[in-house]
Design a protein around this motif. Sequence first.
Motif: not given
Length: 95
Positions: A4-8, A10-11, A31-32
């Motif tokens: 899954f994606n995990w977006t902070l 900060t973007g 990081r992608r």
Amino acid sequence: MSHFNWTLDTGTNYHILRTGCYPYMKYHCSRREVQDLSLEDKFFRVLKVINLGLPMLFYGLAAIRLISHTEIVHVSETVKVPIYFLYAEDKGARF
């Protein structure tokens, strides 16, 4: 979820690939850019069901002997969570 994606805030986005390996949780973080990972997530879930989770069970049991590095993450003033690694992280790594 396995992939899954995990977006902070900060973007910055990370792809997380994780699985249980009793008594630990094994994960890989890259990081992608954000991508639709639903197909990969379903694929990894099916693999876990097909093999009954046995490979990860054995990996986790072997890791009990192989773990050589521990770091403490301070979640709050009173809560400290140990994070176990098979080897120390390269602090100078690009990502």
